[in-house]
Design a protein around this motif. Structure first.
Motif, PDB file in Angstrom:
ATOM      1  N   GLY A   1     -25.418   8.064  79.312  1.00 11.06           N
ATOM      2  CA  GLY A   1     -25.596   9.447  78.886  1.00 11.06           C
ATOM      3  C   GLY A   1     -24.270  10.136  78.618  1.00 11.06           C
ATOM      4  N   PHE A   2     -23.280   9.851  79.455  1.00 11.27           N
ATOM      5  CA  PHE A   2     -21.955  10.431  79.270  1.00 11.27           C
ATOM      6  C   PHE A   2     -21.342   9.978  77.948  1.00 11.27           C
ATOM      7  N   VAL A   3     -21.412   8.671  77.676  1.00 11.41           N
ATOM      8  CA  VAL A   3     -20.835   8.126  76.444  1.00 11.41           C
ATOM      9  C   VAL A   3     -21.595   8.625  75.220  1.00 11.41           C
ATOM     10  N   TRP A   4     -22.920   8.647  75.304  1.00 12.14           N
ATOM     11  CA  TRP A   4     -23.734   9.069  74.163  1.00 12.14           C
ATOM     12  C   TRP A   4     -23.470  10.531  73.800  1.00 12.14           C
ATOM     13  N   ARG A   5     -23.395  11.408  74.791  1.00 12.47           N
ATOM     14  CA  ARG A   5     -23.174  12.826  74.509  1.00 12.47           C
ATOM     15  C   ARG A   5     -21.760  13.099  74.006  1.00 12.47           C
ATOM     16  N   ASN A   6     -20.790  12.360  74.546  1.00  8.98           N
ATOM     17  CA  ASN A   6     -19.388  12.669  74.287  1.00  8.98           C
ATOM     18  C   ASN A   6     -18.780  11.886  73.134  1.00  8.98           C
ATOM     19  N   LYS A   7     -19.580  11.372  72.247  1.00 10.63           N
ATOM     20  CA  LYS A   7     -19.045  10.688  71.070  1.00 10.63           C
ATOM     21  C   LYS A   7     -18.154  11.640  70.284  1.00 10.63           C
ATOM     22  N   PRO A   8     -16.899  11.245  69.983  1.00 16.26           N
ATOM     23  CA  PRO A   8     -15.994  12.133  69.234  1.00 16.26           C
ATOM     24  C   PRO A   8     -16.577  12.502  67.874  1.00 16.26           C
ATOM     25  N   ARG A   9     -16.491  13.755  67.537  1.00 19.77           N
ATOM     26  CA  ARG A   9     -17.032  14.224  66.258  1.00 19.77           C
ATOM     27  C   ARG A   9     -16.441  15.588  65.921  1.00 19.77           C
ATOM     28  N   LEU A  10     -16.627  16.000  64.675  1.00 14.61           N
ATOM     29  CA  LEU A  10     -16.329  17.348  64.241  1.00 14.61           C
ATOM     30  C   LEU A  10     -17.661  18.040  63.956  1.00 14.61           C
ATOM     31  N   TYR A  11     -17.712  19.328  64.177  1.00 15.62           N
ATOM     32  CA  TYR A  11     -18.940  20.054  63.884  1.00 15.62           C
ATOM     33  C   TYR A  11     -18.590  21.338  63.140  1.00 15.62           C
ATOM     34  N   THR A  12     -19.595  22.082  62.745  1.00 16.95           N
ATOM     35  CA  THR A  12     -19.383  23.298  61.961  1.00 16.95           C
ATOM     36  C   THR A  12     -19.908  24.517  62.704  1.00 16.95           C
ATOM     37  N   PHE A  13     -19.531  25.688  62.225  1.00 11.16           N
ATOM     38  CA  PHE A  13     -20.018  26.920  62.837  1.00 11.16           C
ATOM     39  C   PHE A  13     -21.537  27.035  62.743  1.00 11.16           C
ATOM     40  N   ASP A  14     -22.098  26.473  61.692  1.00  7.19           N
ATOM     41  CA  ASP A  14     -23.537  26.621  61.461  1.00  7.19           C
ATOM     42  C   ASP A  14     -24.368  25.559  62.175  1.00  7.19           C
ATOM     43  N   GLU A  15     -23.716  24.571  62.750  1.00 13.97           N
ATOM     44  CA  GLU A  15     -24.459  23.499  63.419  1.00 13.97           C
ATOM     45  C   GLU A  15     -23.694  23.027  64.652  1.00 13.97           C
ATOM     46  N   LEU A  16     -23.851  23.756  65.748  1.00 14.21           N
ATOM     47  CA  LEU A  16     -23.212  23.379  67.004  1.00 14.21           C
ATOM     48  C   LEU A  16     -23.902  22.138  67.568  1.00 14.21           C
ATOM     49  N   PRO A  17     -23.143  21.233  68.218  1.00 12.99           N
ATOM     50  CA  PRO A  17     -23.738  19.988  68.727  1.00 12.99           C
ATOM     51  C   PRO A  17     -24.707  20.247  69.886  1.00 12.99           C
ATOM     52  N   ALA A  18     -25.961  19.942  69.679  1.00 10.37           N
ATOM     53  CA  ALA A  18     -26.991  20.222  70.679  1.00 10.37           C
ATOM     54  C   ALA A  18     -26.771  19.455  71.972  1.00 10.37           C
ATOM     55  N   THR A  19     -26.207  18.241  71.887  1.00  9.64           N
ATOM     56  CA  THR A  19     -26.015  17.425  73.079  1.00  9.64           C
ATOM     57  C   THR A  19     -24.858  17.903  73.949  1.00  9.64           C
ATOM     58  N   LEU A  20     -24.056  18.837  73.443  1.00  9.62           N
ATOM     59  CA  LEU A  20     -22.903  19.333  74.198  1.00  9.62           C
ATOM     60  C   LEU A  20     -23.085  20.774  74.640  1.00  9.62           C
ATOM     61  N   LEU A  21     -24.336  21.241  74.593  1.00  9.05           N
ATOM     62  CA  LEU A  21     -24.684  22.575  75.073  1.00  9.05           C
ATOM     63  C   LEU A  21     -25.938  22.488  75.925  1.00  9.05           C
ATOM     64  N   PRO A  22     -26.093  23.396  76.886  1.00  6.47           N
ATOM     65  CA  PRO A  22     -27.351  23.444  77.625  1.00  6.47           C
ATOM     66  C   PRO A  22     -28.504  23.703  76.665  1.00  6.47           C
ATOM     67  N   PRO A  23     -29.700  23.249  76.995  1.00  6.76           N
ATOM     68  CA  PRO A  23     -30.836  23.482  76.094  1.00  6.76           C
ATOM     69  C   PRO A  23     -31.124  24.964  75.962  1.00  6.76           C
ATOM     70  N   PRO A  24     -31.623  25.410  74.810  1.00  7.32           N
ATOM     71  CA  PRO A  24     -31.946  26.824  74.632  1.00  7.32           C
ATOM     72  C   PRO A  24     -33.067  27.237  75.573  1.00  7.32           C
ATOM     73  N   PRO A  25     -33.092  28.500  75.964  1.00  6.08           N
ATOM     74  CA  PRO A  25     -34.160  28.953  76.860  1.00  6.08           C
ATOM     75  C   PRO A  25     -35.516  28.846  76.199  1.00  6.08           C
ATOM     76  N   ARG A  26     -36.499  28.508  76.971  1.00  5.39           N
ATOM     77  CA  ARG A  26     -37.851  28.388  76.421  1.00  5.39           C
ATOM     78  C   ARG A  26     -38.444  29.771  76.202  1.00  5.39           C
ATOM     79  N   ASN A  27     -39.274  29.863  75.154  1.00  6.67           N
ATOM     80  CA  ASN A  27     -39.968  31.117  74.903  1.00  6.67           C
ATOM     81  C   ASN A  27     -40.996  31.332  75.999  1.00  6.67           C
TER      82      ASN A  27
END
Length: 213
Positions: free
Chosen positions: A184-210
């Motif tokens: 899980g550590f290796v899978w989430r932490n794969k080096p990458r670049l991202y954009t302002f419009d698409e933050l990496p979901a695996t590197l943030l806590p999940p969004p709050p549920r409705n």
């Protein structure tokens, strides 16, 4: 001037209260004051380890998001924010509460990170948005994972061949636990670049549920 609130310890458990996404507070350790961040019109205001400052958004040159679990908290995320001077500040998604309790602050951390990116995008500066750990560290983690997998496979084959089924069962359990944690550590932490419009979901806590209607 950066204003301190009367009770940093209390803030660490109520990060962002009253101004969702624009303020974040956490305790990096039981000793010392809380780390405080606030998104103001003039820039990112921060106080950590006895230092304080306000960074205009255009002066922030890099943000790195990563996943950093600990034995006491498997769901732990990190953001490193770098100024053009080379100075760096760090925010974690957890806060030390007691000697044995590290409290997750998923909602407030995610809201702060999202708002920070929105302010940086609006400032139209040049910002390197990096996800995961460094390439060398990542390669080392992949190599370690492969070596452990080969070793366990060899031991498992030998245990089955010699009829040591209890040992084989133990190895299967160990492999599953190690694969879940390290994998899980290796899978989430794969080096990458991202954009302002698409933050990496695996590197943030999940969004709050409705809330249920």
């Amino acid at each position: 001037m950066f204003e301190l609130s009367p009770s940093p310890t209390e803030q660490a458990t109520t990060a962002g209260e009253g101004t969702p996404g624009t303020r974040y507070v956490y305790k990096a350790s039981l000793v010392g004051s809380a780390h405080e961040f606030e998104l103001r019109d003039e820039g990112l205001s921060w106080q950590a380890r006895g230092k304080a400052g306000i960074w205009p958004y255009a002066d922030i040159v890099a943000v790195r998001l990563s996943y950093r679990p600990m034995s006491m908290q498997s769901r732990r995320f990190r953001a490193d924010i770098e100024h053009r001077s080379g100075q760096r500040i760090t925010a974690f998604s957890t806060s030390w509460h007691t000697v044995v309790l590290m409290t997750p602050q998923d909602r407030d951390y995610r809201a702060f990170i999202e708002q920070l990116h929105a302010r940086l995008k609006a400032a139209r500066g040049t910002v390197a948005l990096v996800g995961g750990i460094g390439p060398m560290t990542y390669a080392g983690g992949c190599l370690l994972l492969a070596l452990v997998a080969i070793a366990i496979a060899g031991l498992l084959a030998r245990a089955v061949a010699t009829g040591e089924f209890a040992g084989a069962l133990f190895l299967v359990g160990f492999a599953a636990l190690f694969g879940w944690q390290m994998g899980g550590f290796v899978w989430r932490n794969k080096p990458r670049l991202y954009t302002f419009d698409e933050l990496p979901a695996t590197l943030l806590p999940p969004p709050p549920r409705n809330p249920a209607k």
